[in-house]
Design a protein around this motif. Structure first.
Motif, PDB file in Angstrom:
ATOM      1  N   ALA A   1      41.424  44.782  36.191  1.00  0.00           N
ATOM      2  CA  ALA A   1      42.648  44.341  36.747  1.00  0.00           C
ATOM      3  C   ALA A   1      44.119  44.583  36.986  1.00  0.00           C
ATOM      4  O   ALA A   1      44.376  45.834  36.606  1.00  0.00           O
ATOM      5  N   THR A   2      44.791  44.754  39.059  1.00  0.00           N
ATOM      6  CA  THR A   2      45.501  45.170  39.116  1.00  0.00           C
ATOM      7  C   THR A   2      46.501  44.454  39.402  1.00  0.00           C
ATOM      8  O   THR A   2      46.554  43.121  39.969  1.00  0.00           O
ATOM      9  N   ASN A   3      47.896  44.742  39.749  1.00  0.00           N
ATOM     10  CA  ASN A   3      48.949  43.660  40.239  1.00  0.00           C
ATOM     11  C   ASN A   3      49.287  44.025  41.585  1.00  0.00           C
ATOM     12  O   ASN A   3      49.967  45.253  41.125  1.00  0.00           O
ATOM     13  N   MET A   4      49.261  43.540  42.798  1.00  0.00           N
ATOM     14  CA  MET A   4      49.854  44.528  43.859  1.00  0.00           C
ATOM     15  C   MET A   4      50.871  43.359  44.302  1.00  0.00           C
ATOM     16  O   MET A   4      51.276  43.195  45.380  1.00  0.00           O
TER      17      MET A   4
ATOM     18  N   GLU B   1      30.753  46.891  38.308  1.00  0.00           N
ATOM     19  CA  GLU B   1      32.258  46.916  37.447  1.00  0.00           C
ATOM     20  C   GLU B   1      33.451  46.150  38.963  1.00  0.00           C
ATOM     21  O   GLU B   1      33.480  46.055  39.439  1.00  0.00           O
ATOM     22  N   TYR B   2      33.693  44.649  38.426  1.00  0.00           N
ATOM     23  CA  TYR B   2      34.640  43.951  39.059  1.00  0.00           C
ATOM     24  C   TYR B   2      36.384  44.566  38.971  1.00  0.00           C
ATOM     25  O   TYR B   2      36.686  44.800  37.787  1.00  0.00           O
ATOM     26  N   VAL B   3      36.995  44.894  39.498  1.00  0.00           N
ATOM     27  CA  VAL B   3      38.440  44.706  39.904  1.00  0.00           C
ATOM     28  C   VAL B   3      38.939  43.518  40.013  1.00  0.00           C
ATOM     29  O   VAL B   3      39.205  43.054  41.090  1.00  0.00           O
ATOM     30  N   ALA B   4      40.018  42.828  39.204  1.00  0.00           N
ATOM     31  CA  ALA B   4      41.368  41.314  39.901  1.00  0.00           C
ATOM     32  C   ALA B   4      42.061  41.388  40.299  1.00  0.00           C
ATOM     33  O   ALA B   4      42.451  42.262  39.838  1.00  0.00           O
TER      34      ALA B   4
ATOM     35  N   HIS C   1      42.086  47.510  31.714  1.00  0.00           N
ATOM     36  CA  HIS C   1      40.302  47.463  31.393  1.00  0.00           C
ATOM     37  C   HIS C   1      40.224  46.290  30.922  1.00  0.00           C
ATOM     38  O   HIS C   1      41.605  46.074  29.868  1.00  0.00           O
ATOM     39  N   GLY C   2      40.384  45.017  31.569  1.00  0.00           N
ATOM     40  CA  GLY C   2      39.758  44.303  30.254  1.00  0.00           C
ATOM     41  C   GLY C   2      39.049  43.888  29.416  1.00  0.00           C
ATOM     42  O   GLY C   2      38.174  44.929  29.069  1.00  0.00           O
ATOM     43  N   THR C   3      40.581  43.493  28.534  1.00  0.00           N
ATOM     44  CA  THR C   3      40.001  43.028  27.016  1.00  0.00           C
ATOM     45  C   THR C   3      38.670  41.661  26.707  1.00  0.00           C
ATOM     46  O   THR C   3      39.112  40.836  27.307  1.00  0.00           O
ATOM     47  N   TYR C   4      37.525  42.008  26.196  1.00  0.00           N
ATOM     48  CA  TYR C   4      36.046  41.435  25.935  1.00  0.00           C
ATOM     49  C   TYR C   4      36.844  40.532  24.904  1.00  0.00           C
ATOM     50  O   TYR C   4      36.880  41.260  23.825  1.00  0.00           O
TER      51      TYR C   4
ATOM     52  N   LEU D   1      38.515  39.355  44.315  1.00  0.00           N
ATOM     53  CA  LEU D   1      37.724  40.886  42.920  1.00  0.00           C
ATOM     54  C   LEU D   1      37.418  40.963  44.202  1.00  0.00           C
ATOM     55  O   LEU D   1      36.673  41.285  44.673  1.00  0.00           O
ATOM     56  N   VAL D   2      37.193  42.494  43.565  1.00  0.00           N
ATOM     57  CA  VAL D   2      36.893  43.744  44.405  1.00  0.00           C
ATOM     58  C   VAL D   2      35.658  44.207  43.904  1.00  0.00           C
ATOM     59  O   VAL D   2      35.614  45.016  42.596  1.00  0.00           O
TER      60      VAL D   2
END
Length: 451
Positions: A134-137, A215-218, A171-174, A235-236
């Motif tokens: 995940a990232t924040n733009m 791998e997804y990047v939100a 990195h997302g936490t499952y 979702l990339v």
């Protein structure tokens, strides 16, 4: 400066598809690169690597993933001006690591934007599973928490998977610590966004089917264009297709253009189940946007004397939608309407135009956007075969254009329907172009440029 030219070396292989467990090269021995445009006031932006142009991405969009040998490469970002010339924005050298994707993210103000590099490991041990970053733009600097839940699960039972700050990559936490895997199973999920530490939901996605073992990047960002106040979740993955989602509670908006040429103002009503909007609209007038809840609406048009001109026309406004409604006379001389969505891209360097043919005498019209040194034969920008009561779209760089509408019976028989004066396409808004009947015009028709 020379115009952009596409030249790809033979050693550069385009990575087809979304990657994952079906990839022929299971150990990901090479390096990979992808560009995502997160600059809200940007133009369509081109990525060049070692003097070879790859492809471009507009705001909220991404290129496909390209494959390279692990090495240092020189990259350049650029845009194209109204003369077709390349304008360089930023250059830098990046190091490509074996087995990793270099995700390049452009963010901040376009003229002085940041290019942030993220190294994301490519993996081949998924078993109908996916990984999540995940990232924040949001360039306002706002931090956000990202939650996930299986479809049908309320926010109260959702799981915090990432806390983001501007330009960070997390990195997302499952959430299933007892699982044999640290990945999410391919399934339908709902994403929630809150302010850091808050339980007030700012954004809730529709159920999203996560169908790729990859791998997804939100990416959390602000919307652009007329609905810019809404949060958007992109979702990339390892393809050029970015899935964008708006809040399921996001409002929508509409505006109306009256080409019916009634002498008095018309009353236009857009009625939903719980609310309605009433507007008084003069001829040849485009209203300002009106904000409404998303939903399905009934459009009614009445003359000043109360005569009903149009009723029960269905207009659907989805979450975050921004639509223009055109009122016109159909082939039988009766009032009708068409509606189309406005672009959500920033209208600064490039401008999206919706072009509508409201002339029933000609079932198909060509529109040319002619710059000062062009004719219709040499014009770079044109739309062909716009049918009566339909619209099409085109994107133009900022500049001056004549708009020429032509009916082509055959290649040797062209009819000039209208030729506008030189028009300035630079306003930071979405444009609408209409071709309409006009008894006062020498040709019997006119072109209106609306914004």
């Amino acid at each position: 400066m020379n115009a952009l030219k596409v030249v790809l070396p033979l050693s550069m292989l385009l990575l087809i598809g979304c990657g994952g467990s079906d990839d022929d090269e299971s150990d990901y021995a090479e390096s990979y690169m992808q560009f995502y445009n997160g600059s809200a006031n940007s133009a369509n932006t081109y990525l060049t690597v070692d003097d070879s142009l790859l492809s471009s991405a507009s705001y909220g969009d991404a290129t496909t993933v390209y494959t390279f040998e692990p090495d240092d490469v020189d990259i350049e970002f650029s845009r194209v001006d109204s003369d077709g010339q390349s304008i360089s924005l930023k250059e830098q050298t990046v190091s490509l690591k074996k087995g990793y994707k270099k995700l390049l993210v452009l963010s901040g103000d376009y003229q002085s934007g940041d290019v942030t590099e993220y190294d994301i490991e490519r993996k081949d041990d998924y078993d109908d599973e996916f990984d999540l970053y995940a990232t924040n733009m949001d360039s306002n600097g706002q931090g956000y928490d990202l939650y996930m839940a299986e479809s049908g699960t309320p926010f109260s039972d959702a799981h915090l998977v990432a806390s983001t700050t501007y330009q960070s990559l997390t990195h997302g936490t499952y959430w299933d610590a007892d699982s044999d895997s640290s990945y999410w199973v391919e399934d339908e999920y709902v994403f929630y966004i809150t302010s850091p530490g808050s339980d007030e939901v700012l954004f809730q996605s529709q159920p999203i089917n996560m169908t790729y073992s990859t791998e997804y990047v939100a990416v959390i960002r602000q919307g652009s264009g007329p609905t810019g106040s809404n949060l958007v979740l992109d979702l990339v993955n390892n393809s050029s297709s970015v899935a964008s989602y708006t809040d399921i509670q996001a409002s929508s908006q509409f505006r109306v253009y009256n080409s019916l040429n009634n002498s008095d103002a018309l009353k236009v009503t857009l009625a939903g189940n719980e609310d309605q909007s009433e507007l008084q609209i003069e001829a040849d007038t485009l209203t300002e946007f009106s904000e409404v809840d998303y939903g399905d609406y009934r459009l009614t048009v009445d003359a000043a004397d109360g005569t009903n001109l149009l009723k029960n026309k269905l207009i659907t406004l989805n979450q975050g939608d921004s639509k223009t409604i055109l009122l016109f006379n159909d082939a039988d001389g009766k009032a009708n309407a068409i509606a189309f969505s406005e672009s959500t891209l920033p209208q600064i360097y490039d401008h999206d135009l919706n072009v509508a043919n409201l002339v029933d005498e000609y079932s198909s019209v060509d529109f040319y956007f002619v710059r000062q040194d062009e004719t219709i034969d040499t014009a770079e920008y044109k739309i062909s075969s716009v049918q009566f009561a339909e619209n099409d779209t085109i994107s133009l760089p900022t500049g001056y254009y004549e708009i020429i509408a032509v009916y082509e019976k055959n290649s040797d028989d062209l009819t000039l329907l209208y030729r506008s004066s030189l028009l300035d396409i630079s306003e930071q808004s979405s444009f609408v172009v209409t071709l309409e009947p006009d008894q006062n015009s020498a040709t019997g028709y006119k072109i209106n440029l609306l914004h």
